[in-house]
Scaffold this motif. Structure first.
Motif, PDB file in Angstrom:
ATOM      1  N   GLY A   5      58.107  16.744  76.120  1.00  0.00           N
ATOM      2  CA  GLY A   5      58.270  16.887  77.553  1.00  0.00           C
ATOM      3  C   GLY A   5      58.606  18.288  77.995  1.00  0.00           C
ATOM      4  O   GLY A   5      58.677  18.561  79.174  1.00  0.00           O
ATOM      5  N   GLN A   6      58.847  19.166  77.079  1.00  0.00           N
ATOM      6  CA  GLN A   6      59.202  20.533  77.437  1.00  0.00           C
ATOM      7  C   GLN A   6      58.722  21.471  76.343  1.00  0.00           C
ATOM      8  O   GLN A   6      58.206  21.041  75.336  1.00  0.00           O
ATOM      9  CB  GLN A   6      60.706  20.650  77.623  1.00  0.00           C
ATOM     10  N   ASN A   7      58.892  22.771  76.570  1.00  0.00           N
ATOM     11  CA  ASN A   7      58.489  23.740  75.567  1.00  0.00           C
ATOM     12  C   ASN A   7      59.316  23.543  74.310  1.00  0.00           C
ATOM     13  O   ASN A   7      60.497  23.256  74.374  1.00  0.00           O
ATOM     14  CB  ASN A   7      58.686  25.161  76.099  1.00  0.00           C
ATOM     15  N   GLY A   8      58.698  23.702  73.165  1.00  0.00           N
ATOM     16  CA  GLY A   8      59.445  23.567  71.930  1.00  0.00           C
ATOM     17  C   GLY A   8      58.556  23.312  70.738  1.00  0.00           C
ATOM     18  O   GLY A   8      57.340  23.401  70.813  1.00  0.00           O
ATOM     19  N   ALA A   9      59.190  22.984  69.636  1.00  0.00           N
ATOM     20  CA  ALA A   9      58.479  22.753  68.390  1.00  0.00           C
ATOM     21  C   ALA A   9      57.910  21.344  68.365  1.00  0.00           C
ATOM     22  O   ALA A   9      58.520  20.414  68.866  1.00  0.00           O
ATOM     23  CB  ALA A   9      59.410  22.964  67.215  1.00  0.00           C
ATOM     24  N   ILE A  10      56.717  21.188  67.771  1.00  0.00           N
ATOM     25  CA  ILE A  10      56.099  19.872  67.662  1.00  0.00           C
ATOM     26  C   ILE A  10      55.868  19.483  66.214  1.00  0.00           C
ATOM     27  O   ILE A  10      55.163  18.545  65.942  1.00  0.00           O
ATOM     28  CB  ILE A  10      54.784  19.793  68.460  1.00  0.00           C
ATOM     29  N   GLY A  11      56.468  20.217  65.289  1.00  0.00           N
ATOM     30  CA  GLY A  11      56.355  19.875  63.873  1.00  0.00           C
ATOM     31  C   GLY A  11      55.427  20.804  63.123  1.00  0.00           C
ATOM     32  O   GLY A  11      54.580  21.470  63.703  1.00  0.00           O
ATOM     33  N   GLY A  13      55.824  23.648  61.916  1.00  0.00           N
ATOM     34  CA  GLY A  13      55.880  25.045  62.309  1.00  0.00           C
ATOM     35  C   GLY A  13      55.081  25.371  63.557  1.00  0.00           C
ATOM     36  O   GLY A  13      54.851  26.533  63.858  1.00  0.00           O
ATOM     37  N   LEU A  14      54.656  24.355  64.301  1.00  0.00           N
ATOM     38  CA  LEU A  14      53.877  24.562  65.513  1.00  0.00           C
ATOM     39  C   LEU A  14      54.777  24.612  66.732  1.00  0.00           C
ATOM     40  O   LEU A  14      55.792  23.927  66.796  1.00  0.00           O
ATOM     41  CB  LEU A  14      52.843  23.448  65.686  1.00  0.00           C
ATOM     42  N   LYS A  15      54.388  25.406  67.703  1.00  0.00           N
ATOM     43  CA  LYS A  15      55.152  25.536  68.935  1.00  0.00           C
ATOM     44  C   LYS A  15      54.242  25.252  70.119  1.00  0.00           C
ATOM     45  O   LYS A  15      53.094  25.703  70.147  1.00  0.00           O
ATOM     46  CB  LYS A  15      55.715  26.947  69.051  1.00  0.00           C
ATOM     47  N   THR A  24      49.753  25.987  75.610  1.00  0.00           N
ATOM     48  CA  THR A  24      49.385  26.722  74.409  1.00  0.00           C
ATOM     49  C   THR A  24      50.049  26.084  73.210  1.00  0.00           C
ATOM     50  O   THR A  24      51.232  25.739  73.263  1.00  0.00           O
ATOM     51  CB  THR A  24      49.825  28.196  74.506  1.00  0.00           C
ATOM     52  N   ILE A  25      49.288  25.932  72.123  1.00  0.00           N
ATOM     53  CA  ILE A  25      49.848  25.484  70.850  1.00  0.00           C
ATOM     54  C   ILE A  25      49.618  26.616  69.862  1.00  0.00           C
ATOM     55  O   ILE A  25      48.501  27.111  69.720  1.00  0.00           O
ATOM     56  CB  ILE A  25      49.179  24.194  70.348  1.00  0.00           C
ATOM     57  N   ALA A  26      50.690  27.046  69.197  1.00  0.00           N
ATOM     58  CA  ALA A  26      50.597  28.182  68.277  1.00  0.00           C
ATOM     59  C   ALA A  26      51.436  27.920  67.042  1.00  0.00           C
ATOM     60  O   ALA A  26      52.383  27.137  67.067  1.00  0.00           O
ATOM     61  CB  ALA A  26      51.075  29.454  68.960  1.00  0.00           C
ATOM     62  N   ASN A  27      51.069  28.604  65.956  1.00  0.00           N
ATOM     63  CA  ASN A  27      51.929  28.629  64.784  1.00  0.00           C
ATOM     64  C   ASN A  27      52.513  30.034  64.695  1.00  0.00           C
ATOM     65  O   ASN A  27      52.395  30.811  65.639  1.00  0.00           O
ATOM     66  CB  ASN A  27      51.181  28.192  63.517  1.00  0.00           C
ATOM     67  N   THR A  28      53.118  30.387  63.601  1.00  0.00           N
ATOM     68  CA  THR A  28      53.749  31.698  63.505  1.00  0.00           C
ATOM     69  C   THR A  28      52.738  32.842  63.466  1.00  0.00           C
ATOM     70  O   THR A  28      53.096  33.977  63.767  1.00  0.00           O
ATOM     71  CB  THR A  28      54.651  31.787  62.254  1.00  0.00           C
TER      72      THR A  28
END
Length: 76
Positions: A5-11, A13-15, A24-28
């Protein structure tokens, strides 16, 4: 992957970053996927998924997250 529901990690190492008109979905190392939308018009303007991550359901995840965020179905 579950919708957040908000910005943060989704597992793994994805953000996820969700703003008023983009997601946007990003990794490191890189941006995995990106989408622009117009919530007031209920339209998805643009979806991009990096070719290395095709067929991993990132586009479906973004559409679901955007629909939850906007509160209605979105159209291409």
């Amino acid at each position: 992957m579950g919708v957040v529901g908000q910005n943060g990690a989704i597992g793994n190492g994805l953000k996820i970053v969700l703003t008023s008109d983009t997601i946007t979905i990003a990794n490191t190392n890189a941006t995995i996927s990106y989408a622009r939308y117009a919530g007031s018009a209920r339209k998805i303007e643009y979806i991009f998924v990096h070719p290395a991550f095709w067929r991993m359901e990132y586009a479906r995840f973004m559409v679901d997250a955007l629909e939850d965020h906007v509160g209605s179905n979105l159209w291409p």
